[in-house]
Design a protein around this motif. Structure first.
Motif, PDB file in Angstrom:
ATOM      1  N   SER A 228      36.758  -5.497  56.337  1.00  0.00           N
ATOM      2  CA  SER A 228      35.879  -4.344  56.137  1.00  0.00           C
ATOM      3  C   SER A 228      34.417  -4.737  55.945  1.00  0.00           C
ATOM      4  O   SER A 228      33.525  -3.918  56.098  1.00  0.00           O
ATOM      5  N   GLU A 229      34.170  -6.005  55.603  1.00  0.00           N
ATOM      6  CA  GLU A 229      32.778  -6.394  55.349  1.00  0.00           C
ATOM      7  C   GLU A 229      32.187  -7.242  56.470  1.00  0.00           C
ATOM      8  O   GLU A 229      31.156  -7.860  56.301  1.00  0.00           O
ATOM      9  N   THR A 230      32.858  -7.255  57.661  1.00  0.00           N
ATOM     10  CA  THR A 230      32.317  -8.058  58.752  1.00  0.00           C
ATOM     11  C   THR A 230      32.510  -7.346  60.089  1.00  0.00           C
ATOM     12  O   THR A 230      33.001  -6.224  60.138  1.00  0.00           O
ATOM     13  N   ASN A 231      32.079  -7.992  61.154  1.00  0.00           N
ATOM     14  CA  ASN A 231      32.273  -7.427  62.499  1.00  0.00           C
ATOM     15  C   ASN A 231      32.407  -8.566  63.506  1.00  0.00           C
ATOM     16  O   ASN A 231      32.281  -9.727  63.151  1.00  0.00           O
ATOM     17  N   GLU A 232      32.639  -8.206  64.791  1.00  0.00           N
ATOM     18  CA  GLU A 232      32.895  -9.236  65.805  1.00  0.00           C
ATOM     19  C   GLU A 232      31.744 -10.219  65.938  1.00  0.00           C
ATOM     20  O   GLU A 232      31.954 -11.433  66.005  1.00  0.00           O
ATOM     21  N   ALA A 233      30.533  -9.695  65.992  1.00  0.00           N
ATOM     22  CA  ALA A 233      29.378 -10.564  66.219  1.00  0.00           C
ATOM     23  C   ALA A 233      29.223 -11.568  65.075  1.00  0.00           C
ATOM     24  O   ALA A 233      28.968 -12.751  65.290  1.00  0.00           O
ATOM     25  N   GLN A 234      29.426 -11.068  63.854  1.00  0.00           N
ATOM     26  CA  GLN A 234      29.305 -11.955  62.686  1.00  0.00           C
ATOM     27  C   GLN A 234      30.376 -13.034  62.677  1.00  0.00           C
ATOM     28  O   GLN A 234      30.096 -14.194  62.387  1.00  0.00           O
ATOM     29  N   LEU A 235      31.599 -12.629  63.012  1.00  0.00           N
ATOM     30  CA  LEU A 235      32.691 -13.606  63.036  1.00  0.00           C
ATOM     31  C   LEU A 235      32.420 -14.668  64.098  1.00  0.00           C
ATOM     32  O   LEU A 235      32.602 -15.861  63.870  1.00  0.00           O
ATOM     33  N   ALA A 236      31.955 -14.217  65.274  1.00  0.00           N
ATOM     34  CA  ALA A 236      31.656 -15.153  66.367  1.00  0.00           C
ATOM     35  C   ALA A 236      30.595 -16.144  65.908  1.00  0.00           C
ATOM     36  O   ALA A 236      30.705 -17.353  66.131  1.00  0.00           O
ATOM     37  N   ASN A 237      29.604 -15.638  65.247  1.00  0.00           N
ATOM     38  CA  ASN A 237      28.526 -16.476  64.741  1.00  0.00           C
ATOM     39  C   ASN A 237      29.038 -17.509  63.727  1.00  0.00           C
ATOM     40  O   ASN A 237      28.699 -18.684  63.778  1.00  0.00           O
ATOM     41  N   MET A 238      29.899 -17.050  62.828  1.00  0.00           N
ATOM     42  CA  MET A 238      30.462 -17.969  61.825  1.00  0.00           C
ATOM     43  C   MET A 238      31.297 -19.050  62.483  1.00  0.00           C
ATOM     44  O   MET A 238      31.290 -20.209  62.072  1.00  0.00           O
ATOM     45  N   MET A 239      32.025 -18.674  63.550  1.00  0.00           N
ATOM     46  CA  MET A 239      32.906 -19.633  64.218  1.00  0.00           C
ATOM     47  C   MET A 239      32.140 -20.738  64.914  1.00  0.00           C
ATOM     48  O   MET A 239      32.482 -21.900  64.789  1.00  0.00           O
ATOM     49  N   VAL A 240      31.133 -20.355  65.701  1.00  0.00           N
ATOM     50  CA  VAL A 240      30.486 -21.364  66.537  1.00  0.00           C
ATOM     51  C   VAL A 240      29.113 -21.782  66.017  1.00  0.00           C
ATOM     52  O   VAL A 240      28.494 -22.680  66.563  1.00  0.00           O
TER      53      VAL A 240
END
Ligand SMILES: Nc1ncnc2c1ncn2[C@@H]1O[C@H](COP(=O)(O)OP(=O)(O)OP(=O)(O)O)[C@@H](O)[C@H]1O
Ligand SMILES: [Mg+2]
Length: 511
Positions: A228-240
């Motif tokens: 609930s506190e994140t989104n796709e773009a943020q997750l992608a950013n955290m991953m790579v």
């Protein structure tokens, strides 16, 4: 949440492989009845962490607690005894055995010296019913679609009374419907108190099903967040660790003449059923023709028949005017075919060969890799270093066996080799980005578009409708072994394609 809710805790786990710190002081925990998603780029250390918890590798440092008690896991026997089950990234079932035989493998129940199939079958039926898994104990595993094979793996863990289930990229090989079914099963399991670790590269899935999300990069835990506190773009950013463009940049490009011409092609599957019926289409130079369809509608046999892995039972295939019907993979390769196969471990790589050798697998007998019958090691190494760099293959060196690479990095080795070969006229790419992280998908999509812009014909077969829509100039829909529609991708809508894929009656709209 209190400590009491934590069923599994990995504390300060460190694991060094030759040249790679795969797990760098990792802390990870799992609460009772939750789905905890584990995300991270290819080679981040997700499978390694799970293999450590499951006892397939021993950590150099660190401790594992189950229900608050430290346990020593030296082999899967110990983790299974502690209630941990794992479904691996690459399945480990034996195709010629029945479901029951596979489930009891390693844990055989015998009655007066022979296998007690009846008791096992009864227990499988009970588990199957309890969790709505719907598996037949007497079916031959090799005959089951992938989605069902995976359920057998899940049944196998539950049969051993697992309360913690690790699913390593379970959805990579599933159809959207099978994935939905799996999510329902996962929810049923958690409702009954089972706790799940779920690894995937699909950010939408993570946001939809996870209770918590942990992101890993380069052997370390980067963060743990709530959906609930994140989104796709943020997750992608955290991953790579950088911004990822989640859409494909593609300019209009004029196509030239027909390169691939398929006329009335038919093919049969393993069980001798005709799964490709009288299929005809063309792919022009400088265009991407995408084949959309629910998996299992003949795409596998079609791509095998087009690449020399399966003999067609009828029809004709030509490439740039040369008849290639039923020719061997080597003949096709020499005529200018590049092929990214669907099953990377079976058709794409020799796992016991080095990365460098795998990167020259189709050309090793030709210059510059071979001169007067002698392998030129220097040329092989140079080629490998160049491709490792360009495709960001995470490997300690070109000399490591391909089998030691993470799943996604194995895929990158194949894609790098195929897209970099000389004199390629046609690329047949079947699920080219399966198992890849968002950053790698972005790169490979741009490489495929570059091939097309250079005038190469690209046949893309993908179960990801998003991928087909993003890359294709024209889209063909395959249903029950036939091409039921061909449309200009600019005019294609997700809804219409979905209907055709589901078998809605169509007047083939020719683009
Ligand atoms: N048995 C092994 N021997 C040597 N190195 C290994 C071994 N297994 C994994 N590695 C290395 O450890 C690192 C982490 O690999 P791991 O398989 O855990 O990645 P992953 O996060 O699961 O990636 P993917 O998304 O591609 O599956 C990689 O660099 C890999 O090359
Ligand atoms: Mg992995």
């Amino acid at each position: 949440m209190t400590e009491a809710n934590i069923v599994l805790e990995a504390k300060n786990i460190t694991k060094q492989f030759p040249g790679v710190l795969a797990s760098d002081n990792v802390n990870f925990d799992l609460r009772k009845g939750e789905i905890h998603a584990l995300l991270g780029e290819n080679g981040a250390g997700k499978s390694t962490l799970m293999n450590l918890i499951y006892g397939l590798h021993l950590p150099d440092k660190g401790e594992i607690f189950v229900n608050g008690k430290p346990i020593e896991i030296k082999s899967p026997n110990d983790s299974i005894a502690a209630g941990i089950g794992m479904v691996h990234q690459h399945f480990m079932l034996i195709p010629v055995f029945t479901v029951a035989e596979n489930v009891m493998l390693g844990d055989e129940v015998t009655k007066r010296g022979s296998l007690d199939r009846v008791t096992v079958a009864a227990k499988i039926n009970e588990i199957s019913k309890q969790y709505g898994l719907d598996v037949d104990p007497n079916a031959l595993v090799g005959d089951l679609p992938v989605g069902l094979q995976q359920r057998v793996e899940i049944v196998k863990t539950l049969y051993r009374n697992a309360e913690i289930v690790i699913l390593d990229e379970p959805t990579a090989v599933l159809t959207p419907q099978e994935a939905e079914d799996l999510f329902r099963i996962m929810r049923d399991l958690t409702a009954r108190g089972v706790s799940i670790i779920f690894i995937t590269h699909k950010l939408k899935e993570v946001l939809a099903v996870a209770d918590r999300i942990t992101v890993m990069r380069a052997g370390r835990v980067i963060n743990t967040v709530q959906p609930s506190e994140t989104n796709e773009a943020q997750l992608a950013n955290m991953m790579v660790g950088r911004q990822v463009i989640l859409t494909v940049e593609k300019k209009d490009h004029a196509a030239s003449g027909d390169i691939l011409k398929v006329e009335g092609l038919s093919a049969r599957d393993q069980r001798d059923l005709e799964t490709v019926h009288n299929v005809s289409f063309t792919v022009r130079g400088g265009e991407v023709l995408g084949i959309a369809g629910v998996q299992g509608n003949g795409q596998t046999e079609l791509s095998e028949a087009l690449t020399g892995l399966r003999a067609p039972t009828g029809g004709k295939v030509t490439m740039d005017g040369i008849d290639l019907t039923g020719k061997s993979p080597r003949v096709m390769t020499e005529a200018g075919l590049a092929h990214i196969p669907e099953d990377r471990q079976r058709h794409g790589l020799v796992l016991s060969y080095s990365v460098a050798d795998n990167m020259a697998l189709c050309d090793y007998y030709r210059p510059p890799f071979s001169s007067r019958g002698v392998i030129q090691q220097k040329a092989l190494d140079e080629n490998a270093r160049k491709l490792i760099d360009a495709f960001d293959v995470r490997t300690p060196s070109p000399f490591v066996n391909a089998g030691k690479l993470s799943g996604g990095n194995q895929q990158k080795v194949i894609v790098a080799r195929e897209l970099s070969r000389h004199n390629v006229k046609l690329v047949i790419a079947n699920q080219p980005t399966r198992g890849l992280d968002v950053g790698s998908i972005e790169y490979i999509h741009s490489e495929i578009i570059k091939m097309r812009d250079r005038g190469v014909a690209v046949l893309l077969i993908s179960a990801e409708l998003d991928e087909v829509m993003a890359l294709s100039d024209r889209i063909a829909v395959m249903y029950r072994g036939q091409i039921v529609a061909v449309v200009d991708s600019k005019k294609a809508t997700r809804e219409q394609l979905g209907l055709w894929m589901a078998g809605a009656h169509v007047e083939a709209a020719q683009a």
